[in-house]
Design a protein around this motif. Structure first.
Motif, PDB file in Angstrom:
ATOM      1  N   TRP A 182       0.843  -1.197   0.000  1.00 54.31           N
ATOM      2  CA  TRP A 182       0.000   0.000   0.000  1.00 54.31           C
ATOM      3  C   TRP A 182       0.880   1.250   0.000  1.00 54.31           C
ATOM      4  N   ALA A 183       0.639   2.168  -0.928  1.00 51.61           N
ATOM      5  CA  ALA A 183       1.344   3.463  -0.900  1.00 51.61           C
ATOM      6  C   ALA A 183       0.727   4.337   0.191  1.00 51.61           C
ATOM      7  N   LEU A 184      -0.564   4.146   0.445  1.00 52.57           N
ATOM      8  CA  LEU A 184      -1.255   4.816   1.561  1.00 52.57           C
ATOM      9  C   LEU A 184      -2.085   3.757   2.263  1.00 52.57           C
ATOM     10  N   GLY A 201       7.463  14.092   6.141  1.00 55.23           N
ATOM     11  CA  GLY A 201       7.715  12.650   6.096  1.00 55.23           C
ATOM     12  C   GLY A 201       8.876  12.371   5.178  1.00 55.23           C
ATOM     13  N   PRO A 202       9.579  11.265   5.427  1.00 57.49           N
ATOM     14  CA  PRO A 202      10.751  10.949   4.597  1.00 57.49           C
ATOM     15  C   PRO A 202      10.378  10.602   3.166  1.00 57.49           C
ATOM     16  N   ASN A 203      11.372  10.420   2.312  1.00 51.96           N
ATOM     17  CA  ASN A 203      11.130  10.033   0.911  1.00 51.96           C
ATOM     18  C   ASN A 203      10.316   8.753   0.872  1.00 51.96           C
ATOM     19  N   GLY A 204       9.378   8.720  -0.067  1.00 52.87           N
ATOM     20  CA  GLY A 204       8.583   7.499  -0.242  1.00 52.87           C
ATOM     21  C   GLY A 204       7.487   7.324   0.791  1.00 52.87           C
ATOM     22  N   ALA A 205       7.260   8.349   1.633  1.00 56.45           N
ATOM     23  CA  ALA A 205       6.252   8.223   2.700  1.00 56.45           C
ATOM     24  C   ALA A 205       4.830   8.150   2.146  1.00 56.45           C
ATOM     25  N   GLY A 206       4.615   8.736   0.961  1.00 57.66           N
ATOM     26  CA  GLY A 206       3.282   8.732   0.369  1.00 57.66           C
ATOM     27  C   GLY A 206       2.680  10.119   0.220  1.00 57.66           C
ATOM     28  N   LYS A 207       3.505  11.162   0.388  1.00 56.17           N
ATOM     29  CA  LYS A 207       2.985  12.538   0.344  1.00 56.17           C
ATOM     30  C   LYS A 207       2.379  12.856  -1.021  1.00 56.17           C
ATOM     31  N   SER A 208       3.140  12.545  -2.091  1.00 58.86           N
ATOM     32  CA  SER A 208       2.622  12.865  -3.434  1.00 58.86           C
ATOM     33  C   SER A 208       1.377  12.045  -3.735  1.00 58.86           C
ATOM     34  N   THR A 209       1.377  10.783  -3.298  1.00 60.14           N
ATOM     35  CA  THR A 209       0.214   9.926  -3.550  1.00 60.14           C
ATOM     36  C   THR A 209      -1.011  10.491  -2.830  1.00 60.14           C
TER      37      THR A 209
HETATM   38  N1  ATP Z   1       3.551   5.353 -10.229  1.00 60.29           N
HETATM   39  C1  ATP Z   1       3.880   4.530  -9.209  1.00 60.29           C
HETATM   40  N2  ATP Z   1       3.812   3.187  -9.368  1.00 60.29           N
HETATM   41  C2  ATP Z   1       4.127   2.348  -8.368  1.00 60.29           C
HETATM   42  N3  ATP Z   1       4.529   2.759  -7.139  1.00 60.29           N
HETATM   43  C3  ATP Z   1       4.614   4.087  -6.927  1.00 60.29           C
HETATM   44  C4  ATP Z   1       4.310   5.040  -7.952  1.00 60.29           C
HETATM   45  N4  ATP Z   1       4.492   6.294  -7.446  1.00 60.29           N
HETATM   46  C5  ATP Z   1       4.887   6.126  -6.167  1.00 60.29           C
HETATM   47  N5  ATP Z   1       4.967   4.808  -5.858  1.00 60.29           N
HETATM   48  C6  ATP Z   1       5.337   4.234  -4.554  1.00 60.29           C
HETATM   49  O1  ATP Z   1       4.413   4.693  -3.572  1.00 60.29           O
HETATM   50  C7  ATP Z   1       5.081   5.012  -2.355  1.00 60.29           C
HETATM   51  C8  ATP Z   1       4.805   6.471  -1.979  1.00 60.29           C
HETATM   52  O2  ATP Z   1       5.444   7.327  -2.943  1.00 60.29           O
HETATM   53  P1  ATP Z   1       5.233   8.904  -2.980  1.00 60.29           P
HETATM   54  O3  ATP Z   1       5.877   9.406  -4.230  1.00 60.29           O
HETATM   55  O4  ATP Z   1       3.797   9.195  -2.775  1.00 60.29           O
HETATM   56  O5  ATP Z   1       6.072   9.359  -1.692  1.00 60.29           O
HETATM   57  P2  ATP Z   1       6.575  10.826  -1.279  1.00 60.29           P
HETATM   58  O6  ATP Z   1       6.381  10.941   0.196  1.00 60.29           O
HETATM   59  O7  ATP Z   1       5.918  11.855  -2.128  1.00 60.29           O
HETATM   60  O8  ATP Z   1       8.128  10.738  -1.606  1.00 60.29           O
HETATM   61  P3  ATP Z   1       9.204  11.926  -1.934  1.00 60.29           P
HETATM   62  O9  ATP Z   1       9.411  12.690  -0.668  1.00 60.29           O
HETATM   63  O10 ATP Z   1      10.411  11.101  -2.313  1.00 60.29           O
HETATM   64  O11 ATP Z   1       8.646  12.729  -3.069  1.00 60.29           O
HETATM   65  C9  ATP Z   1       6.555   4.688  -2.583  1.00 60.29           C
HETATM   66  O12 ATP Z   1       6.814   3.412  -2.081  1.00 60.29           O
HETATM   67  C10 ATP Z   1       6.708   4.720  -4.096  1.00 60.29           C
HETATM   68  O13 ATP Z   1       7.724   3.851  -4.521  1.00 60.29           O
END
Ligand code: ATP
Length: 283
Positions: free
Chosen positions: A21-23, A40-48
Motif C-alpha cells: 500500500w502506498a497509503l 515525512g521521509p522520501n517514499g512516505a506517500g505525500k505525493s500519492t
Molecule cells: N507510479 C507509481 N507506481 C508504483 N509505485 C509508486 C508510484 N508512485 C509512487 N509509488 C510508490 O508509492 C510510495 C509512496 O510514494 P510517494 O511518491 O507518494 O512518496 P513521497 O512521500 O511523495 O516521496 P518523496 O518525498 O520522495 O517525493 C513509494 O513506495 C513509491 O515507490
C-alpha cells in the motif's frame, strides 16, 4: 481542530502492479482557512496523498470528503473537485507549458469557459498577488526557478480554489525565495481564506508558518497536531530521520552547552519566547 474542508477517511491506495500500500488507512483532515504541513521521509506517500486529494488518483479503499461531502468520481464531480482543490507540483516545469506567462496563467480560466473580461480580471489579480505582473509577456522558459513557482501558483489562483495543495513549495529556493513564497501562502490564507496544504522536507517551515502538521511514514500517518504538539515529541521525529527545527537546536545549545535552564524542547517561536521571558523575569 476547526471544521476540515478536505478530509480522507481510512484512505488506502495501491498502485497498479504494486504489492504494497502506498497509503494505508490514512485519516487526514485539513482545517479550513489554515496552513497544514505534511512532513515525512522520501517514499512516505505525500505525493500519492496529494493526487488523491484532488481526484487525479481514485482511492483503492476509503473516501475523500470536500466540505463534508463525499467526492463523486463522475466527470462532473471530478471537474468540480479539481476546480476547488488546486495542485502545485514540486517542479514548475511539470506545470508550465504555454508560450508566455500571461497565457500560462490564463489557461485554467479560459478552459472554464469564462467570459474574456472575467479571465483578464482573474489573471491580473493573480499576477499582482504573486508578484509576476512585470513578467507577463516573458516566455516561461526564460524565468528563474522561483519566478516559475510563482507563475505556477498564479495559474492555480485563477481557478479561485478553496484549497491549494503544494508539493515541496520551498525546494530549490534560496533563503529569501523561501520566505517570499511562504509569505505569499500566508497572504493567500489571511486575505483570501484559502486553505493551504504543503508537503515539505524543510522542517523549519513548520514552526514558522504552519497551523497544523501531519507526519507520514511508509503510507501511514504517525502523528498530527499543532507545531507545539509535534515538536514535543523529538524522539519520534529523530526515529524518522527528521531533524528538529533550528529554534529547538538553539534552545538545546543554550541548555546543554551554556547551562542556561531553558526548556530544551521549546521548538516554536511562541514557546522559545515564553522560555526566554521567564528566564529574564527570574533574574
Ligand atoms: N507510479 C507509481 N507506481 C508504483 N509505485 C509508486 C508510484 N508512485 C509512487 N509509488 C510508490 O508509492 C510510495 C509512496 O510514494 P510517494 O511518491 O507518494 O512518496 P513521497 O512521500 O511523495 O516521496 P518523496 O518525498 O520522495 O517525493 C513509494 O513506495 C513509491 O515507490
Amino acid at each position: 481542530m476547526t471544521q476540515p474542508i478536505l478530509e480522507t477517511r481510512h484512505l488506502r491506495y495501491r498502485y497498479e502492479h504494486s504489492e504494497s500500500w502506498a497509503l494505508d488507512d490514512v485519516c487526514f483532515r485539513a482545517p479550513k482557512g489554515k496552513i497544514t504541513g505534511l512532513i515525512g521521509p522520501n517514499g512516505a506517500g505525500k505525493s500519492t496523498l496529494f493526487l488523491n486529494l484532488n481526484g487525479v488518483l481514485t482511492p483503492t479503499e476509503g473516501e475523500v470528503l470536500l466540505d463534508g461531502e463525499k467526492v463523486s468520481y463522475t466527470r462532473a464531480g471530478l471537474r468540480e473537485m479539481r476546480r476547488r482543490v488546486g495542485i502545485v507540483f514540486q517542479d514548475p516545469d511539470d506545470q508550465l507549458f504555454s508560450a508566455d506567462v500571461y497565457r500560462d496563467i490564463s489557461f485554467g480560466a479560459v478552459n472554464l469557459g469564462l467570459p474574456q473580461d472575467e479571465v483578464r480580471r482573474r489573471v491580473e489579480d493573480a499576477m499582482q498577488r504573486t508578484g509576476v505582473y512585470e513578467l507577463r509577456q516573458r516566455p516561461t522558459h526564460a524565468l528563474s526557478y522561483g519566478q516559475k513557482k510563482r507563475v505556477a501558483i498564479a495559474g492555480v489562483l485563477v481557478m479561485q480554489p478553496d484549497v491549494i495543495v503544494l508539493d515541496e513549495p520551498t525546494a530549490g529556493l534560496d533563503p529569501k525565495g523561501v520566505s517570499d513564497i511562504m509569505k505569499l501562502l500566508c497572504d493567500m490564507r489571511d486575505q483570501m481564506g484559502i486553505t493551504i496544504i504543503a508537503a515539505t522536507h524543510d522542517i523549519d517551515i513548520v514552526p514558522l508558518y504552519c497551523d497544523y502538521a501531519y507526519l507520514l511514514k511508509e503510507g501511514r500517518l504517525l502523528m498530527d497536531g499543532t507545531p507545539d504538539e509535534i515538536f514535543a515529541r523529538p524522539d519520534i521525529l529523530r526515529e524518522n530521520n527528521l531533524r528538529l527545527p533550528r529554534i529547538a537546536h538553539l534552545m538545546e545549545i543554550l541548555s546543554d552547552r551554556d547551562g542556561i535552564p531553558v526548556d530544551r524542547s521549546a521548538a516554536t517561536i511562541g514557546r522559545a519566547r515564553r522560555e526566554l521571558l521567564r528566564l529574564l523575569e527570574e533574574k
